[in-house]
Write an enzyme that holds these catalytic residues in place. Structure first.
Site, PDB file in Angstrom:
ATOM      1  N   LYS A 188       0.553  -0.693   0.084  1.00 32.81           N
ATOM      2  CA  LYS A 188      -0.123   0.524   0.011  1.00 32.81           C
ATOM      3  C   LYS A 188       1.483   1.197   0.216  1.00 32.81           C
ATOM      4  O   LYS A 188       1.798   1.571   0.949  1.00 32.81           O
ATOM      5  CB  LYS A 188      -1.186  -0.281   1.511  1.00 32.81           C
ATOM      6  CG  LYS A 188      -1.962   0.648   0.597  1.00 32.81           C
ATOM      7  CD  LYS A 188      -2.190   2.377   0.963  1.00 32.81           C
ATOM      8  CE  LYS A 188      -1.398   3.185   1.901  1.00 32.81           C
ATOM      9  NZ  LYS A 188      -1.657   4.689   1.925  1.00 32.81           N
ATOM     10  N   GLY A 241       6.863   5.105   8.312  1.00 31.35           N
ATOM     11  CA  GLY A 241       5.785   6.472   8.447  1.00 31.35           C
ATOM     12  C   GLY A 241       6.049   7.195   9.846  1.00 31.35           C
ATOM     13  O   GLY A 241       6.866   6.659  10.653  1.00 31.35           O
ATOM     14  N   GLY A 246       2.405   4.428  13.463  1.00 28.56           N
ATOM     15  CA  GLY A 246       3.421   3.200  13.502  1.00 28.56           C
ATOM     16  C   GLY A 246       2.104   2.463  14.583  1.00 28.56           C
ATOM     17  O   GLY A 246       2.037   1.311  14.985  1.00 28.56           O
ATOM     18  N   GLU A 263       9.430   1.368  11.293  1.00 28.49           N
ATOM     19  CA  GLU A 263      10.788   2.614  10.873  1.00 28.49           C
ATOM     20  C   GLU A 263      10.055   3.815  10.578  1.00 28.49           C
ATOM     21  O   GLU A 263       9.166   3.930  10.018  1.00 28.49           O
ATOM     22  CB  GLU A 263      11.353   2.194   9.752  1.00 28.49           C
ATOM     23  CG  GLU A 263      12.704   2.974   9.408  1.00 28.49           C
ATOM     24  CD  GLU A 263      12.823   3.911   8.525  1.00 28.49           C
ATOM     25  OE1 GLU A 263      12.744   5.024   9.782  1.00 28.49           O
ATOM     26  OE2 GLU A 263      13.249   3.763   7.447  1.00 28.49           O
ATOM     27  N   CYS A 297      14.011  10.686   7.205  1.00 25.02           N
ATOM     28  CA  CYS A 297      13.367  10.355   8.344  1.00 25.02           C
ATOM     29  C   CYS A 297      15.053  10.409   9.191  1.00 25.02           C
ATOM     30  O   CYS A 297      14.833  10.670  10.316  1.00 25.02           O
ATOM     31  CB  CYS A 297      12.689   8.916   8.548  1.00 25.02           C
ATOM     32  SG  CYS A 297      13.561   7.623   7.376  1.00 25.02           S
ATOM     33  N   GLU A 398       9.849  16.242  15.178  1.00 30.82           N
ATOM     34  CA  GLU A 398      10.061  15.628  13.800  1.00 30.82           C
ATOM     35  C   GLU A 398       9.508  16.872  12.820  1.00 30.82           C
ATOM     36  O   GLU A 398       8.209  16.665  12.611  1.00 30.82           O
ATOM     37  CB  GLU A 398       9.985  14.524  13.146  1.00 30.82           C
ATOM     38  CG  GLU A 398      10.522  14.386  11.285  1.00 30.82           C
ATOM     39  CD  GLU A 398      10.071  12.268  11.596  1.00 30.82           C
ATOM     40  OE1 GLU A 398       9.067  11.843  11.609  1.00 30.82           O
ATOM     41  OE2 GLU A 398      11.173  12.602  10.816  1.00 30.82           O
TER      42      GLU A 398
HETATM   43  P1  NAI Z   1       1.944   8.762   7.675  1.00 28.63           P
HETATM   44  O1  NAI Z   1       2.699   8.022   8.603  1.00 28.63           O
HETATM   45  O2  NAI Z   1       0.257   9.227   8.062  1.00 28.63           O
HETATM   46  O3  NAI Z   1       1.629   7.797   6.034  1.00 28.63           O
HETATM   47  C1  NAI Z   1       2.579   6.596   5.641  1.00 28.63           C
HETATM   48  C2  NAI Z   1       2.199   5.929   5.391  1.00 28.63           C
HETATM   49  O4  NAI Z   1       0.918   5.209   6.354  1.00 28.63           O
HETATM   50  C3  NAI Z   1       1.004   6.299   4.214  1.00 28.63           C
HETATM   51  O5  NAI Z   1       1.377   4.642   3.176  1.00 28.63           O
HETATM   52  C4  NAI Z   1      -0.195   5.984   4.741  1.00 28.63           C
HETATM   53  O6  NAI Z   1      -1.416   6.126   3.648  1.00 28.63           O
HETATM   54  C5  NAI Z   1      -0.172   5.010   6.097  1.00 28.63           C
HETATM   55  N1  NAI Z   1      -1.297   5.447   6.804  1.00 28.63           N
HETATM   56  C6  NAI Z   1      -2.071   6.603   7.602  1.00 28.63           C
HETATM   57  N2  NAI Z   1      -3.160   6.030   8.439  1.00 28.63           N
HETATM   58  C7  NAI Z   1      -2.593   5.435   7.943  1.00 28.63           C
HETATM   59  C8  NAI Z   1      -4.267   4.066   9.034  1.00 28.63           C
HETATM   60  N3  NAI Z   1      -5.148   4.571  10.349  1.00 28.63           N
HETATM   61  N4  NAI Z   1      -3.244   2.890   9.224  1.00 28.63           N
HETATM   62  C9  NAI Z   1      -2.638   2.610   8.308  1.00 28.63           C
HETATM   63  N5  NAI Z   1      -1.979   3.089   7.347  1.00 28.63           N
HETATM   64  C10 NAI Z   1      -2.098   4.238   7.476  1.00 28.63           C
HETATM   65  O7  NAI Z   1       2.382   9.330   6.990  1.00 28.63           O
HETATM   66  P2  NAI Z   1       1.964  11.179   6.807  1.00 28.63           P
HETATM   67  O8  NAI Z   1       0.424  11.522   7.047  1.00 28.63           O
HETATM   68  O9  NAI Z   1       2.615  10.977   4.986  1.00 28.63           O
HETATM   69  O10 NAI Z   1       3.064  12.088   6.986  1.00 28.63           O
HETATM   70  C11 NAI Z   1       3.064  12.831   7.977  1.00 28.63           C
HETATM   71  C12 NAI Z   1       4.663  13.111   9.160  1.00 28.63           C
HETATM   72  O11 NAI Z   1       5.160  12.083   9.250  1.00 28.63           O
HETATM   73  C13 NAI Z   1       5.347  13.373   8.194  1.00 28.63           C
HETATM   74  O12 NAI Z   1       5.530  15.220   8.029  1.00 28.63           O
HETATM   75  C14 NAI Z   1       6.496  13.309   8.921  1.00 28.63           C
HETATM   76  O13 NAI Z   1       7.315  13.983  10.158  1.00 28.63           O
HETATM   77  C15 NAI Z   1       6.299  11.761   9.155  1.00 28.63           C
HETATM   78  N6  NAI Z   1       6.958  10.724   8.315  1.00 28.63           N
HETATM   79  C16 NAI Z   1       7.872  10.592   8.357  1.00 28.63           C
HETATM   80  C17 NAI Z   1       8.625   9.178   7.760  1.00 28.63           C
HETATM   81  C18 NAI Z   1       9.520   8.471   7.936  1.00 28.63           C
HETATM   82  O14 NAI Z   1      10.315   7.651   6.866  1.00 28.63           O
HETATM   83  N7  NAI Z   1      10.148   8.517   9.585  1.00 28.63           N
HETATM   84  C19 NAI Z   1       8.054   8.768   6.059  1.00 28.63           C
HETATM   85  C20 NAI Z   1       7.114  10.146   5.946  1.00 28.63           C
HETATM   86  C21 NAI Z   1       6.399  10.757   6.964  1.00 28.63           C
END
Ligand code: NAI
Ligand code: MG
Length: 504
Positions: A188, A241, A246, A263, A297, A398
């Site tokens: 996904k 994410g 997480g 991660e 990240c 972050e």
């Molecule tokens: P997110 O954690 O919401 O999204 C990451 C993935 O999880 C995406 O594929 C999203 O569709 C999925 N996701 C979101 N909600 C979910 C749920 N309830 N159940 C299952 N999957 C779900 O991150 P987002 O909103 O894209 O970015 C927000 C913040 O997260 C950023 O501003 C940044 O600070 C951080 N981030 C950190 C990353 C890293 O590599 N550590 C990568 C991306 C974002």
């Protein structure tokens, strides 16, 4: 047409993508679609089928059938051949994949094509590993009488949930090792950046991987993502994410107690001592902070600088930050593109305001670039706050953008204390010419990766992952096999006659 390297269509305009389930590109059951837009000018780069619970269910069923029908029984050498073919196809299409990635998420071409090449190398690494996954003979306490050995078996169906900041390499990290270990995969990708994961699906088909072994269901987190995390037919979730998401994924995993690796984010300290070559230290700090517009990240966002060189460092770091070529990421000379989305731009702007309110000194940037050709994109200037203290929100949270916080420290003790004083523990780094000090501090930093006089060094053969709220489990490297397989212990009685304990 297995193995042929067709060039991809990278002409500007809107592409159409469907879901990839059971080896076929299909519309979503609901018929819904969503748009992916270019962060450079907000043009629509793709209209994408929007997967939901029902599509996730189809994909998981297809993956289970492929796992039981063909994949788990396939000789490891055959799996290796397919992974090698995928590596070759990714490599042949690396510049096209880079181009599409840049259109979708705004990373400069230099970076996105480099990541595509790394994706190919990762598939190659795991192709080699496919034939080296095995159990062990366990020594029995009564050797000669009993023989014990372990079988290392695939888990079954692995779900991957990936973020938008490095879409192809994230899809690769979730896919290549899982397939090498004999699992089927449902991926996904992030809703902001679905294109290259769907190109990976095309590559899987072109390489001749059996139908259903790899499936891609683009869609939104709370719908498609949550359906995958909850699905009783999924054996493991590999998630990258935010830590808040997480945690949700872990909660959703409990119905069938699937395993999860996480991660998550970071707020990594980059500790710079006064014995360094200043130019060199500044160059490394720029690289650690601004690569991918700070949307990594493991970015080095907390610059801990020794008080004796603090002012000189800040002055030079600001000078160099101002010179960074911010612009259209499709221009090969660009070093920093836009942020991925309007939401991300707003988030960065919010933190700049927070920093000012907290009393940090804004010494560089802080706004959007003035160039009219960038006005419709999600651009943000390289931004530096000086006189930051580690308790400030801009030092603790972050931001995920081109914003650095420069913090003063006096000695080694204080550097380590501040370095570790954060909820995250993904990466950390030290710049010094003192070899003993470098290794001493490496041992004391609470982070999954420590970089000494370098930054962002990540290879397919080395474990990457976090301490604390940066998550658990590791990606890359041989230890990942443990997260993608399970062990079965087999006992054999070698005695001709079984000891009859119940004889009267
Ligand atoms: P997110 O954690 O919401 O999204 C990451 C993935 O999880 C995406 O594929 C999203 O569709 C999925 N996701 C979101 N909600 C979910 C749920 N309830 N159940 C299952 N999957 C779900 O991150 P987002 O909103 O894209 O970015 C927000 C913040 O997260 C950023 O501003 C940044 O600070 C951080 N981030 C950190 C990353 C890293 O590599 N550590 C990568 C991306 C974002
Ligand atoms: Mg996009």
């Amino acid at each position: 047409m297995a193995g042929t390297a067709q060039p991809l269509d990278t002409t500007p305009g809107t592409r159409r993508y469907q879901l990839f389930i059971d080896g076929k590109f299909v519309d979503s059951r609901s018929g819904k679609t969503f748009e992916s837009i270019s962060p450079h000018d907000q043009s629509v780069v793709a209209v994408v089928a929007e997967g939901d619970k029902a599509d996730i269910d189809d994909a998981v069923k297809a993956a289970r059938a492929a796992y039981e029908g063909t994949w788990s029984g396939m000789l490891p050498g055959e799996r290796a051949k397919l992974l090698l073919r995928m590596a070759d196809l990714i490599e042949a299409r690396a510049s096209d994949l880079g181009q599409l990635e840049t259109l979708d998420m705004g990373g400069p071409l230099m970076l996105t094509t480099g990541m595509a090449t790394m994706a190919a190398e990762t598939f190659r690494y795991w192709a080699g590993m496919a034939t080296k996954i095995h159990g062990l003979t366990s020594p029995s306490m009564s050797p000669g009488e009993f023989l014990g050995y372990t079988l290392r078996e695939p888990l079954g169906v692995v779900g991957g949930i990936t973020p938008w900041n490095g879409p192809l390499i994230m899809a690769t990290w979730k896919t290549a090792p899982a397939l090498a270990c004999g699992n089927a995969v449902v991926l996904k990708p992030a809703e902001h950046t679905p294109m290259t994961a769907l190109e990976l699906a095309r590559i899987v088909a072109d390489a001749g991987v059996p139908e259903g072994v790899f499936n891609v269901v683009p869609g939104f987190g709370p719908t498609a993502g949550a359906a995958l995390a909850q699905h009783p037919g999924v054996d493991k979730i590999a998630f990258t994410g935010e830590y808040v998401t997480g945690r949700l994924v872990v909660q959703m995993s409990t119905a069938n107690l699937k395993t999860v690796t996480l991660e998550l984010g970071g707020k990594s300290p980059h500790i710079i001592f006064d014995d360094v070559d200043l130019e060199n230290a500044v160059a490394n700090a720029l690289f650690g902070l601004y690569t991918n517009t700070g949307q990594i990240c493991s970015a080095g966002t907390r610059l801990l600088v020794q008080d004796t060189i603090y002012d000189r460092f800040v002055e030079r770091f600001v000078e160099r930050s101002r010179q960074i070529k911010v612009g259209n990421p499709l221009d090969f000379a660009t070093r920093m593109g836009p942020l991925v989305s309007e939401e991300q731009l707003r988030k960065v702007q919010r933190y700049v305001e927070i920093g000012k309110r907290e009393g940090a000194k804004l010494v560089c940037g802080g706004g959007q670039p003035a160039a009219p050709e960038l006005a419709s994109g999600f651009y943000h200037e390289p931004t530096v706050f000086a006189d930051v203290t580690n308790q400030m929100q801009i030092a603790q949270e972050e931001i995920f953008g081109p914003v650095g916080s420069v913090i003063r420290f006096h000695d080694e003790e204080e550097a380590v204390r501040i370095g570790n004083d954060v909820i995250y523990g993904l990466a950390a780094g030290v710049q010094t010419r003192d070899l003993k000090r470098a290794h001493r501090i490496a041992k004391r930093l609470q982070a999954g990766t420590v970089w000494l006089n370098t930054w962002h060094k990540i290879e397919p053969n080395s474990p990457f992952g976090g301490y604390k709220l940066s998550g658990y489990g590791r990606e890359n490297g041989p230890t990942m096999i443990e997260h993608l397989t399970r062990l079965k212990q087999v006992w054999v009685d070698l005695n001709e006659f079984t000891m009859d304990l119940f004889a009267m």
